[in-house]
Write an enzyme that holds these catalytic residues in place. Sequence first.
Site, PDB file in Angstrom:
ATOM      1  N   LYS A 223       0.848  -1.198   0.000  1.00 29.28           N
ATOM      2  CA  LYS A 223       0.000   0.000   0.000  1.00 29.28           C
ATOM      3  C   LYS A 223       0.880   1.243   0.000  1.00 29.28           C
ATOM      4  O   LYS A 223       0.617   2.205  -0.718  1.00 29.28           O
ATOM      5  CB  LYS A 223      -0.927   0.004   1.228  1.00 29.28           C
ATOM      6  CG  LYS A 223      -2.040  -1.034   1.143  1.00 29.28           C
ATOM      7  CD  LYS A 223      -2.806  -1.212   2.443  1.00 29.28           C
ATOM      8  CE  LYS A 223      -3.804  -2.366   2.327  1.00 29.28           C
ATOM      9  NZ  LYS A 223      -4.510  -2.683   3.564  1.00 29.28           N
TER      10      LYS A 223
ATOM     11  N   GLN B 102      -4.312  -1.442   9.955  1.00 29.09           N
ATOM     12  CA  GLN B 102      -4.272  -2.751   9.303  1.00 29.09           C
ATOM     13  C   GLN B 102      -4.828  -3.820  10.241  1.00 29.09           C
ATOM     14  O   GLN B 102      -4.466  -3.902  11.418  1.00 29.09           O
ATOM     15  CB  GLN B 102      -2.822  -3.088   8.898  1.00 29.09           C
ATOM     16  CG  GLN B 102      -2.659  -4.373   8.114  1.00 29.09           C
ATOM     17  CD  GLN B 102      -3.322  -4.342   6.726  1.00 29.09           C
ATOM     18  OE1 GLN B 102      -3.485  -3.295   6.114  1.00 29.09           O
ATOM     19  NE2 GLN B 102      -3.699  -5.497   6.226  1.00 29.09           N
TER      20      GLN B 102
ATOM     21  N   ASP C 271     -10.791   3.127   4.566  1.00 30.00           N
ATOM     22  CA  ASP C 271     -11.184   1.716   4.410  1.00 30.00           C
ATOM     23  C   ASP C 271     -12.699   1.591   4.230  1.00 30.00           C
ATOM     24  O   ASP C 271     -13.190   0.539   3.824  1.00 30.00           O
ATOM     25  CB  ASP C 271     -10.798   0.920   5.666  1.00 30.00           C
ATOM     26  CG  ASP C 271      -9.456   0.223   5.548  1.00 30.00           C
ATOM     27  OD1 ASP C 271      -9.164  -0.313   4.475  1.00 30.00           O
ATOM     28  OD2 ASP C 271      -8.709   0.201   6.554  1.00 30.00           O
TER      29      ASP C 271
HETATM   30  N1  GUN Z   1      -6.717  -6.629   6.475  1.00 31.33           N
HETATM   31  C1  GUN Z   1      -7.082  -7.360   5.402  1.00 31.33           C
HETATM   32  N2  GUN Z   1      -7.696  -6.576   4.465  1.00 31.33           N
HETATM   33  C2  GUN Z   1      -7.709  -5.318   4.974  1.00 31.33           C
HETATM   34  C3  GUN Z   1      -8.197  -4.078   4.479  1.00 31.33           C
HETATM   35  O1  GUN Z   1      -8.753  -3.960   3.377  1.00 31.33           O
HETATM   36  N3  GUN Z   1      -8.010  -3.006   5.304  1.00 31.33           N
HETATM   37  C4  GUN Z   1      -7.411  -3.105   6.522  1.00 31.33           C
HETATM   38  N4  GUN Z   1      -7.296  -1.994   7.258  1.00 31.33           N
HETATM   39  N5  GUN Z   1      -6.954  -4.249   7.005  1.00 31.33           N
HETATM   40  C5  GUN Z   1      -7.108  -5.350   6.237  1.00 31.33           C
END
Ligand code: GUN
Length: 294
Positions: free
Chosen positions: A54, A98, A121
């Site tokens: 990311k 995350q 998100d």
């Molecule tokens: N863990 C797995 N997928 C995601 C996501 O799309 N966002 C976040 N913040 N954590 C995750």
Amino acid sequence: MSARIIDGKQVAAQLREQIAAEVAQFQAESGVTPHLVAVLVGGDPASAVYVRNKQNACSKAGFRSTLHKLPAETTQAELLKLVLDLNNDPDVHGILVQLPLPEQINEQAILDAVTPLKDVDCFHAENVGLMVQGRPRYLPCTPHGVQQLLIASGTVVAGAHAVVLGRSEIVGKPMAMMLVQRGAAANATVTICHSKTKDLAGLCRQADIVIAAIGQPKFVTADMVKPGAVVIDVGINRVGDQLVGDVDYGPVSEVASAITPVPGGVGPMTIAMLLKNTLTAARILTKMSGIAGR
Ligand code: GUN
């Protein structure tokens, strides 16, 4: 018949390029660089890879990105304090905590604490509510990425029967809600299947579009797919040293008309849509600060 491969890597690269151009234009007009802050708690190797990807995507597209890496023993109060500080920092536009978080931390309480305006998100109840009502501020990244793949692959979604396997807050539930809205890659008739569904295989066989987000390697087998169906595999399961989707790719691609690979399908799209939300957040917050300063 062998299915057409829906290349998420390629579609995501195109979208990231478009977003990078929009970031440059926004920056030229406003003097503001969109800034995403990621918070990673503990040393889960998969989460570390996702966050690194990311961040790399951010820098390539002209975003500023910051990582707060906290030890696995971080307390609820410490994490909450960081989130509140980020909420109040005018230089931060998007906050991404995350998941999963270590077990001493109440995940819901942390996600609830992220200010909805910086919730890139789209996990906050306010943003989920807006999306369900068809007036989204942000769209949840993975389901939005799936919709973009359906558009890119020319899949007719309006009037189609879409079967979503899985009811998670991150993918299954928002995916179903988005497919049932009015608009592009939507207007579908949607069935959500989960661990208590009776005759899941039979329902899946009725689908024109299958979205597999159940978290079980190779769960969707060829006999569960109607010939000609479009199959989108959201699963990323580690089996030995391999990444395997929720779909039994080889045999299913002999039945489906189009299918996403794992890796290289939905995964890259999630990141592209996160960048899109972060740019939207920067636009919203910059506009608000201009109004407040008048
Ligand atoms: N863990 C797995 N997928 C995601 C996501 O799309 N966002 C976040 N913040 N954590 C995750």
